[in-house]
Write an enzyme that holds these catalytic residues in place. Structure first.
Site: not given
Ligand SMILES: [Zn+2]
Ligand SMILES: [Zn+2]
Length: 114
Positions: A100, A93-94, A87, A31, A102
């Protein structure tokens, strides 16, 4: 029931723009995209991070990666020109603690990432 936002997306409790689904893996658009194409590929099974994964997840982790070129082909982007990012941990940065990948594409991507 898990309150994890990605588990809720999988259960269709939170809307998302799905681009791919199979028995083990789903993918939907981020999003807050940081590239023209920004998709999140996740396992249906809740695993907090790669650091939490165990040998029993070996095949599942492979399936997540192998979904990427299929997704690229399905949504009509170059299937050999994208970046996959995982991440792991807050300092890396997670922000959502459900594994997941990216999938980023559609612009020139710098190296190293920030
Ligand atoms: Zn993420
Ligand atoms: Zn989850």
């Amino acid at each position: 029931m898990s309150e994890c936002i990605f588990c809720r997306i999988i259960r269709r409790e939170i809307p998302a723009q799905f681009v791919y689904e199979d028995e083990q893996v789903v993918a939907f658009r981020d999003i807050n995209p940081v590239a023209p194409t920004h998709i999140l590929i996740i396992p249906r099974e809740h695993i907090a991070s790669v650091a939490e994964a165990t040998p029993e997840h070996q095949a599942l982790l492979g399936q997540i990666l192998l979904a990427a070129p299929r997704i690229a082909e399905k949504i009509g982007i170059e299937k050999d020109n994208f970046r996959l990012v995982i991440n792991t941990g807050a300092d890396a940065g997670q922000t959502v603690f459900h594994i997941h990948v990216h999938l980023l594409a559609g612009r020139a991507l710098a190296w190293p990432p920030g």
